[in-house]
Design an enzyme around this catalytic site. Sequence first.
Site, mmCIF file in Angstrom:
data_model
loop_
_atom_site.group_PDB
_atom_site.id
_atom_site.type_symbol
_atom_site.label_atom_id
_atom_site.label_comp_id
_atom_site.label_asym_id
_atom_site.label_seq_id
_atom_site.Cartn_x
_atom_site.Cartn_y
_atom_site.Cartn_z
ATOM 1 N N LYS A 295 9.088 -1.770 4.775
ATOM 2 C CA LYS A 295 8.572 -1.338 6.075
ATOM 3 C C LYS A 295 9.726 -0.979 6.998
ATOM 4 C CE LYS A 295 5.228 -3.071 9.510
ATOM 5 N NZ LYS A 295 4.350 -4.230 9.827
ATOM 6 N N SER B 84 -0.324 -3.279 10.247
ATOM 7 C CA SER B 84 0.602 -2.192 10.539
ATOM 8 C C SER B 84 1.518 -1.844 9.363
ATOM 9 C CB SER B 84 1.471 -2.576 11.749
ATOM 10 O OG SER B 84 2.238 -3.751 11.458
ATOM 11 N N SER C 72 -1.269 -7.954 9.550
ATOM 12 C CA SER C 72 -0.650 -6.700 9.119
ATOM 13 C C SER C 72 -0.094 -6.685 7.703
ATOM 14 C CB SER C 72 0.469 -6.307 10.093
ATOM 15 O OG SER C 72 -0.095 -5.894 11.313
#
Length: 470
Positions: free
Chosen positions: A81, A156, A180
Amino acid sequence: MSDEPALMSLTEVAQAIAAKQLSSHEVTRSCLHRIAQWQPRLNAFMSLEAEAALKAADEADAALAKGNNRGPLHGVPLAHKDMYYDAGKVVTCGSLIRRDFVATSTATALQRLKDAGSIRLGSLQMVEFAYGPTGHNFHYGAVHNPWGFGHITGGSSSGSGSAVAARLTFAALGSDTGGSIRMPAHFCGVTGLKTTYGRISRAGAMPLSQSLDTVGPLARTVADCALLLGLMAGADPEDATASTAPVPDYMAATTTSLKGLKIGVPTAFYVDDLDPEVARVLDNSIAVLKREGADIVKVELPDQRQLTSACQLVLAVEATAFHKRWLIERPQDYGPQVLMRLQNGLAIPGVTYLEALRWRGPALAAHIAATAGVDAVLAPIAPVAAPSSAESDVGNSPGAEAIIQRLTRFTRPINYLGLPSLSIPSGFTKSGLPVGMQLIGRCFDEATLLGIGAAFQRATDFHEKVPKLP
């Protein structure tokens, strides 16, 4: 051994490289081949460093040929990420504001994976500043679900869920502040571990909420998550909130039996308002655990709606506090949805925020008392499988906000309490979308969750399913 190395699990490919059955170069090229096929449809990568990855793979192969094994992930290519600082690399955090931000240090979690021998494929897409549960990104476009391109990945950690599911990377770091990691794992059909608050250092990871943020992996199997957790967990002088508690042998935990374990199923909240297909998967998951020797019992949990509300209050205030300077100086550089959520945080009184923080201890004590007779709690991650991207887009759908609130109601309580939760692929809908379940554990008892999850995966093959390009 698979003819396509990229289809192997993290633990399998790491062992194959160490045994010189596969070279890091072969493995990396296999990943790059799949990325070339899938990336135009998924938008999962923020940056791709193919040439540098192949060079690092060749160096890893040369080192191994000389007897220099750098660690359990020697030569394994990974992408993470795009919120984990990596010295000398641009780290966008999914935003326009940090589009050109070059990190001067490396996140502790990322450095520990590097020290274990992993190499960098690039960085993965994410929701802007990790503040959204669907995967939409105003600046860089939505990440698409490999099981259905018109459906959300969850956020996310959107790129992490999508890329792991499509077998573009063997695993990926995500972050979990309100769900997330678990939501992308559920929507994309992969395994995800939300760790106990403080179990893994957050140093060098973009902050969202200082009281709620946790670091954890998304991967293909529970064993993969266990391997990564063991490498990353532990004290860190750069993060005072990182626990000094001993790090167990998580890999050993994945070989344990379920016999004698009690798993609780909530009597309310987590079983209310479920889509029929999610309810079916929950029932089937309970049946599997029973067959494997677990004792399934009902548990009455304290009011989880209050925990969800408290989590939202804490998150809203702390996220807005972090963004205060940019909200004043660069409001035009936020996407409209993230800007709206940050501005909402300004309207919450300080007294309300402090009350939400003070209630956390009593709420955790009440949860511990309610679950004292069980080793873990089994619950859905969301009441539905992945909604369509169109219906969950706040900018274009009048019902999007209600959908978003529904998606996060089963994950936020766990963040507020600081507990660990393991997401495991548990089935599919009739239309072929994945459905996951979460195992909720005791503080710093990830080992028990990993043991239960691994037993579940030995008895099922949902985690082995691979999406196909149409």
